[in-house]
Design an enzyme around this catalytic site. Structure first.
Site, PDB file in Angstrom:
ATOM      1  N   GLU A 143      -0.628   3.484  -2.790  1.00 19.13           N
ATOM      2  CA  GLU A 143       0.230   3.679  -1.916  1.00 19.13           C
ATOM      3  C   GLU A 143       0.138   2.245  -1.108  1.00 19.13           C
ATOM      4  O   GLU A 143       1.228   1.733  -0.654  1.00 19.13           O
ATOM      5  CB  GLU A 143      -0.008   4.816  -1.164  1.00 19.13           C
ATOM      6  N   ASP A 203       3.402  -0.186  -0.689  1.00 16.24           N
ATOM      7  CA  ASP A 203       3.820  -0.461   0.666  1.00 16.24           C
ATOM      8  C   ASP A 203       3.884  -2.146   0.672  1.00 16.24           C
ATOM      9  O   ASP A 203       5.349  -2.450   1.175  1.00 16.24           O
ATOM     10  CB  ASP A 203       2.894   0.109   1.600  1.00 16.24           C
ATOM     11  N   GLU A 239       5.655   5.066  -2.814  1.00 18.31           N
ATOM     12  CA  GLU A 239       4.967   3.654  -2.465  1.00 18.31           C
ATOM     13  C   GLU A 239       4.196   3.614  -3.710  1.00 18.31           C
ATOM     14  O   GLU A 239       3.837   2.591  -4.248  1.00 18.31           O
ATOM     15  CB  GLU A 239       4.344   3.794  -1.310  1.00 18.31           C
TER      16      GLU A 239
END
Length: 233
Positions: free
Chosen positions: A43, A47, A119
């Site tokens: 994640e 991102d 993400e």
């Protein structure tokens, strides 16, 4: 997992990366001897990649936009609600591995979980397929949502614009209500519904009630068929 890869149009060389992207921390916490880590590291990576690739796409799509406008648009595209909607388009929630507690409280459809998993998926895709394939996949997804992004750019206040439409066409003022709340007290997500007369015209989610109402108004404005129906009356 093969069905999900087919839906993505991506054939992972290391399926373990995809497994990791789909593993919520609650699943690991409830496992006696977890064999796959949770998706938080992916994640984090995804991102950063999303920020870059979305920024690149916006830079190319809107050559006349200034830095401040591009920053605002990117914030909209990578916010929890928008990324959760991307995840919903590929039924990402249906493939999430959750702990029993998280699953029993609607974790498969919780926007925060969907956003985090999306993400993580982008992070896994980058590690497995490289930047070129990840860019191509994400840009295709952005093109599919380009009308929505264009609308967000043009509409500063969706609630005001929707009210102008409905009052001019139907002599009715939209009304809003919060129809769902999800998540813990410190991270609630609200879902609002906008009604025009007796008919629901749109739903939207946000981390505040006001943001949810704006999202619902934006959804109603996107529904061109609804507006045409209003004109015909």
């Amino acid at each position: 997992m093969a069905v999900f890869q087919e839906k993505l149009g991506i054939d992972f060389q290391e399926v373990s990366l995809l497994d990791e992207a789909l593993t919520h921390p609650s699943f690991v916490n409830e496992s006696a001897s977890p064999t796959v880590p949770d998706n938080q590291r992916l994640e984090f990576l995804g991102d950063a990649i999303l920020d870059f690739l979305v920024g690149e796409w916006l830079f190319q799509r809107y050559p006349g936009a200034r830095e401040g406008e591009l920053t605002t648009l990117r914030a909209y595209v990578v916010c929890t609600e928008t990324l959760a909607s991307f995840a919903e388009q590929i039924n990402l929630g249906g493939y999430l591995r959750l702990g029993k507690g998280e699953e029993s409280t609607g974790g498969h459809s919780r926007p925060a979980n969907l956003c985090a998993a999306f993400e993580a998926l982008v992070g896994a895709m980058y590690l497995d397929q490289g930047m070129r394939a990840t860019r191509s996949w994400l840009h295709r997804a952005l093109v599919q949502r380009s009308e929505d992004i264009d609308l967000h750019r043009a509409v500063k206040d969706p609630k005001s614009l929707l009210q102008e439409h409905t009052q001019a066409l139907l002599h009715v003022t939209p009304s809003y209500s919060i129809i769902r709340e999800a998540g813990p007290e410190h991270a609630k997500v609200f879902t609002a519904q906008v009604m025009v007369g007796e008919e629901p015209w749109g739903e939207g989610s946000g981390t505040t009630k006001q943001a949810a109402e704006q999202a619902a108004a934006r959804a109603a404005l996107r529904n061109r068929a609804t507006l045409r129906k209003g004109v015909a009356r």
